[in-house]
Design a protein around this motif. Sequence first.
Motif, PDB file in Angstrom:
ATOM      1  N   CYS A 167       0.828  -1.213   0.000  1.00  0.00           N
ATOM      2  CA  CYS A 167       0.000   0.000   0.000  1.00  0.00           C
ATOM      3  C   CYS A 167       0.861   1.261   0.000  1.00  0.00           C
ATOM      4  N   ALA A 168       1.992   1.204   0.716  1.00  0.00           N
ATOM      5  CA  ALA A 168       2.849   2.382   0.819  1.00  0.00           C
ATOM      6  C   ALA A 168       3.463   2.775  -0.522  1.00  0.00           C
ATOM      7  N   GLN A 169       3.424   1.886  -1.502  1.00  0.00           N
ATOM      8  CA  GLN A 169       3.989   2.188  -2.814  1.00  0.00           C
ATOM      9  C   GLN A 169       2.960   2.788  -3.773  1.00  0.00           C
ATOM     10  N   ILE A 170       1.712   2.913  -3.314  1.00  0.00           N
ATOM     11  CA  ILE A 170       0.676   3.561  -4.123  1.00  0.00           C
ATOM     12  C   ILE A 170       0.829   5.073  -3.944  1.00  0.00           C
ATOM     13  N   PRO A 171       0.952   5.838  -5.015  1.00  0.00           N
ATOM     14  CA  PRO A 171       1.272   7.270  -4.895  1.00  0.00           C
ATOM     15  C   PRO A 171       0.338   8.023  -3.955  1.00  0.00           C
ATOM     16  N   GLY A 172       0.956   8.793  -3.062  1.00  0.00           N
ATOM     17  CA  GLY A 172       0.210   9.670  -2.174  1.00  0.00           C
ATOM     18  C   GLY A 172      -0.434   8.999  -0.990  1.00  0.00           C
ATOM     19  N   THR A 173      -0.373   7.692  -0.911  1.00  0.00           N
ATOM     20  CA  THR A 173      -1.043   6.971   0.165  1.00  0.00           C
ATOM     21  C   THR A 173      -0.246   7.092   1.460  1.00  0.00           C
ATOM     22  N   ARG A 174      -0.925   7.395   2.550  1.00  0.00           N
ATOM     23  CA  ARG A 174      -0.297   7.491   3.874  1.00  0.00           C
ATOM     24  C   ARG A 174      -0.680   6.238   4.655  1.00  0.00           C
ATOM     25  N   VAL A 175       0.298   5.414   4.946  1.00  0.00           N
ATOM     26  CA  VAL A 175       0.046   4.118   5.569  1.00  0.00           C
ATOM     27  C   VAL A 175       0.744   4.043   6.921  1.00  0.00           C
ATOM     28  N   HIS A 176       0.004   3.589   7.941  1.00  0.00           N
ATOM     29  CA  HIS A 176       0.589   3.287   9.240  1.00  0.00           C
ATOM     30  C   HIS A 176       0.428   1.795   9.528  1.00  0.00           C
ATOM     31  N   LEU A 177       1.510   1.156   9.904  1.00  0.00           N
ATOM     32  CA  LEU A 177       1.486  -0.233  10.353  1.00  0.00           C
ATOM     33  C   LEU A 177       1.415  -0.221  11.874  1.00  0.00           C
ATOM     34  N   ILE A 178       0.420  -0.891  12.436  1.00  0.00           N
ATOM     35  CA  ILE A 178       0.146  -0.824  13.877  1.00  0.00           C
ATOM     36  C   ILE A 178       0.355  -2.189  14.505  1.00  0.00           C
ATOM     37  N   ASP A 179       1.055  -2.209  15.627  1.00  0.00           N
ATOM     38  CA  ASP A 179       1.252  -3.469  16.353  1.00  0.00           C
ATOM     39  C   ASP A 179       1.486  -3.163  17.821  1.00  0.00           C
ATOM     40  N   ILE A 180       1.087  -4.114  18.681  1.00  0.00           N
ATOM     41  CA  ILE A 180       1.289  -3.936  20.119  1.00  0.00           C
ATOM     42  C   ILE A 180       2.746  -4.115  20.510  1.00  0.00           C
ATOM     43  N   ASN A 181       3.534  -4.718  19.642  1.00  0.00           N
ATOM     44  CA  ASN A 181       4.949  -4.951  19.912  1.00  0.00           C
ATOM     45  C   ASN A 181       5.775  -3.812  19.325  1.00  0.00           C
ATOM     46  N   PRO A 182       6.321  -2.918  20.163  1.00  0.00           N
ATOM     47  CA  PRO A 182       7.069  -1.775  19.624  1.00  0.00           C
ATOM     48  C   PRO A 182       8.318  -2.178  18.855  1.00  0.00           C
ATOM     49  N   GLU A 183       8.806  -3.408  19.073  1.00  0.00           N
ATOM     50  CA  GLU A 183       9.991  -3.853  18.351  1.00  0.00           C
ATOM     51  C   GLU A 183       9.740  -4.031  16.855  1.00  0.00           C
ATOM     52  N   ARG A 184       8.467  -4.071  16.459  1.00  0.00           N
ATOM     53  CA  ARG A 184       8.156  -4.194  15.037  1.00  0.00           C
ATOM     54  C   ARG A 184       8.402  -2.888  14.279  1.00  0.00           C
ATOM     55  N   GLN A 185       8.760  -1.828  15.011  1.00  0.00           N
ATOM     56  CA  GLN A 185       9.083  -0.570  14.342  1.00  0.00           C
ATOM     57  C   GLN A 185      10.272  -0.732  13.412  1.00  0.00           C
ATOM     58  N   ALA A 186      11.240  -1.529  13.828  1.00  0.00           N
ATOM     59  CA  ALA A 186      12.423  -1.743  12.990  1.00  0.00           C
ATOM     60  C   ALA A 186      12.042  -2.427  11.683  1.00  0.00           C
ATOM     61  N   LEU A 187      11.115  -3.381  11.753  1.00  0.00           N
ATOM     62  CA  LEU A 187      10.644  -4.047  10.540  1.00  0.00           C
ATOM     63  C   LEU A 187       9.954  -3.049   9.618  1.00  0.00           C
ATOM     64  N   ALA A 188       9.067  -2.234  10.183  1.00  0.00           N
ATOM     65  CA  ALA A 188       8.359  -1.241   9.379  1.00  0.00           C
ATOM     66  C   ALA A 188       9.332  -0.284   8.703  1.00  0.00           C
ATOM     67  N   ALA A 189      10.336   0.158   9.446  1.00  0.00           N
ATOM     68  CA  ALA A 189      11.325   1.073   8.872  1.00  0.00           C
ATOM     69  C   ALA A 189      12.074   0.422   7.720  1.00  0.00           C
ATOM     70  N   ALA A 190      12.414  -0.848   7.870  1.00  0.00           N
ATOM     71  CA  ALA A 190      13.127  -1.557   6.810  1.00  0.00           C
ATOM     72  C   ALA A 190      12.282  -1.672   5.548  1.00  0.00           C
ATOM     73  N   LEU A 191      10.958  -1.722   5.714  1.00  0.00           N
ATOM     74  CA  LEU A 191      10.056  -1.848   4.569  1.00  0.00           C
ATOM     75  C   LEU A 191       9.573  -0.492   4.048  1.00  0.00           C
ATOM     76  N   GLY A 192      10.016   0.606   4.686  1.00  0.00           N
ATOM     77  CA  GLY A 192       9.626   1.929   4.244  1.00  0.00           C
ATOM     78  C   GLY A 192       8.219   2.320   4.616  1.00  0.00           C
ATOM     79  N   VAL A 193       7.767   1.855   5.791  1.00  0.00           N
ATOM     80  CA  VAL A 193       6.394   2.093   6.236  1.00  0.00           C
ATOM     81  C   VAL A 193       6.416   2.778   7.600  1.00  0.00           C
ATOM     82  N   GLU A 194       5.517   3.724   7.825  1.00  0.00           N
ATOM     83  CA  GLU A 194       5.384   4.346   9.143  1.00  0.00           C
ATOM     84  C   GLU A 194       4.802   3.340  10.134  1.00  0.00           C
TER      85      GLU A 194
END
Length: 329
Positions: A167-194
């Motif tokens: 979804c984050a690769q669709i132009p102009g789309t603002r995507v947030h990935l949400i999880d209860i585990n804050p350690e998943r932030q590193a995964l999101a960053a690696a994939l280019g997702v907020e």
Amino acid sequence: MPLTETASALWITRPHTAEIRPETLEAPLDDQVLVRALYSGVSRGTESLVFNARVPPSEYARMRAPFQAGDFPTPVKYGYCSIGVVEKGPETLRDKPVFCLYPHQTRYVVPASVVVPLPEGLPAQRAVLTANMETAINGVWDASVQPGERLCVVGAGVVGALVAYLCAQIPGTRVHLIDINPERQALAAALGVEFCTPDNAPTDQDGVIHASGHGEGLRLGLSLLGSEGRLIEMSWFGEGDTALALGGAFHSQRLSIKASQVGQLPAALKPRWDYRRRLMLALELLKDERLDHLISGECTFDEFPQAAPSLFGPRSQALCHRITYPVTG
């Protein structure tokens, strides 16, 4: 090859228990291939339900994998993401790495038509994500994501992370990935997702795609939608009930809930798409090396029965777990 040979397969023999059993292979016919497994991927969400015998009786027929053996609840041989090399078969396939919807097994004989060669540039090690990528593609299709939309994906497992990545690769789309585990932030960053945790998730969203597998995540997703917002449910809960409060904003804001399931292509695409075309797309999309971050662990095939209870347990934080196979079956 003699008329018969043996292989080894993982069987779930009773709830929470797996073992390796011998399998007899018939010599391949002219329209068949003999595949030696290199890797298989564990689809933890669905396979956890199977391993823990939580497939509802009403879904026994629909949940059968293409080459499943045995019946739910147990004993059953289950799985659908095998990467191997063709040892015998048509010359056009021989010695090529292929994907097949086959359970966890060292070698197997299948029709040549059901294996798909890996495209150039896709390592076999990463191709274990193929089934998950197909599911994610279907989820994005079902969500009808439009350029510029505000979206949340609830659940940073493999499928949720892949959906957010697409979804984050669709132009102009603002995507947030949400999880209860804050350690998943590193995964999101690696994939280019907020990334955010539930307590600071954005509201007034155009759409939410839920993939956490938990009722709390589904309820959170509904609370994040704006007027006329839509929620796409990608989780499969298995047995049990999931409670939702539908008496408030659900009606007043005209929210909607739609299921997405990889076994059915969206109706609007069926005139031009089939499962093989979707599979080919999934393989092409897996060429991005950033997706290696979704493979969180690995064990050998012989170690799999001992690793399974922890891998499929309620405290597991595994993403995609990769199984490696011996050089000979």
